[in-house]
Design an enzyme around this catalytic site. Structure first.
Site, short mmCIF file in Angstrom:
data_model
loop_
_atom_site.label_atom_id
_atom_site.label_comp_id
_atom_site.label_asym_id
_atom_site.label_seq_id
_atom_site.Cartn_x
_atom_site.Cartn_y
_atom_site.Cartn_z
CB VAL A 10 0.25 5.10 3.79
CG1 VAL A 10 0.72 5.60 5.14
CG2 VAL A 10 -0.67 6.13 3.14
CB CYS A 11 2.39 0.18 4.14
SG CYS A 11 0.87 0.05 5.12
N GLY A 12 4.38 1.62 2.17
CA GLY A 12 5.64 1.63 1.44
C GLY A 12 6.50 2.82 1.81
CB SER A 28 -0.94 0.01 1.21
OG SER A 28 -0.23 0.27 2.39
CB VAL A 57 8.56 -0.10 5.37
CG1 VAL A 57 7.40 -0.67 6.18
CG2 VAL A 57 8.30 -0.20 3.89
#
Length: 155
Positions: A44-46, A42, A49
């Site tokens: 935002v997650c990318g 996703s 991290v």
């Protein structure tokens, strides 16, 4: 409800790769940053991290290791980590689904994913800081750094 400061961090044993497991207790003697997030791939997650990957040397100055946790499988994490060139482990809270997320109070029952949450755990396994972010917002690293600074001053 998210676990708060002063709470003993629940131990866990999750797959870091299809054939390797990590436990919270493997990080005894170090500060540990736990990053719960909804899903690999996703946007935002990318971004989140990747930011933490860039900050690894700063985290290490505070004697801190970092792990990411989501309900994705270890195979999915392997592909995502390779694509993003991550240098810290992503752990699969996959089976039983969300068990560790539930233990930390950050499982979203409605959609079956981890919520976006951060924890800083001291070397004795006590939560020193926790933060629950809206799923669509990258919480950044400022809170983590502040928590590590405070923790380091008190150690």
């Amino acid at each position: 409800m998210i676990l708060e400061k002063g709470t003993s961090a629940p131990d866990f044993e999750l797959n870091a790769t299809p054939d390797q497991k990590l436990k919270r207790s493997d990080f005894s003697g170090k500060n540990l940053i736990l990053v719960f997030y909804p899903a690999d791939w996703s946007p935002v997650c990318g971004d989140q991290v990747a930011l933490y990957n860039e900050m690894l040397s700063i985290f290490h100055k505070y004697n801190a290791d970092i792990v990411g946790i989501s309900v994705d499988s270890s195979w999915c994490h392997d592909a995502f980590s390779s694509d993003r060139k991550l240098h810290y482990p992503l752990l699969a809270d996959f089976n039983p689904k969300g068990e560790v997320s539930k233990a930390y109070g950050v499982y979203n029952e409605e959609n079956g994913t981890s919520q976006r949450a951060l924890f800083v755990i001291d070397p004795e396994g006590i939560i020193q800081w926790s933060y629950l972010s809206p799923d669509g917002i990258n919480p950044g690293a400022d809170g983590i750094i502040e928590a590590l600074e405070t923790l380091t001053k008190n150690q």
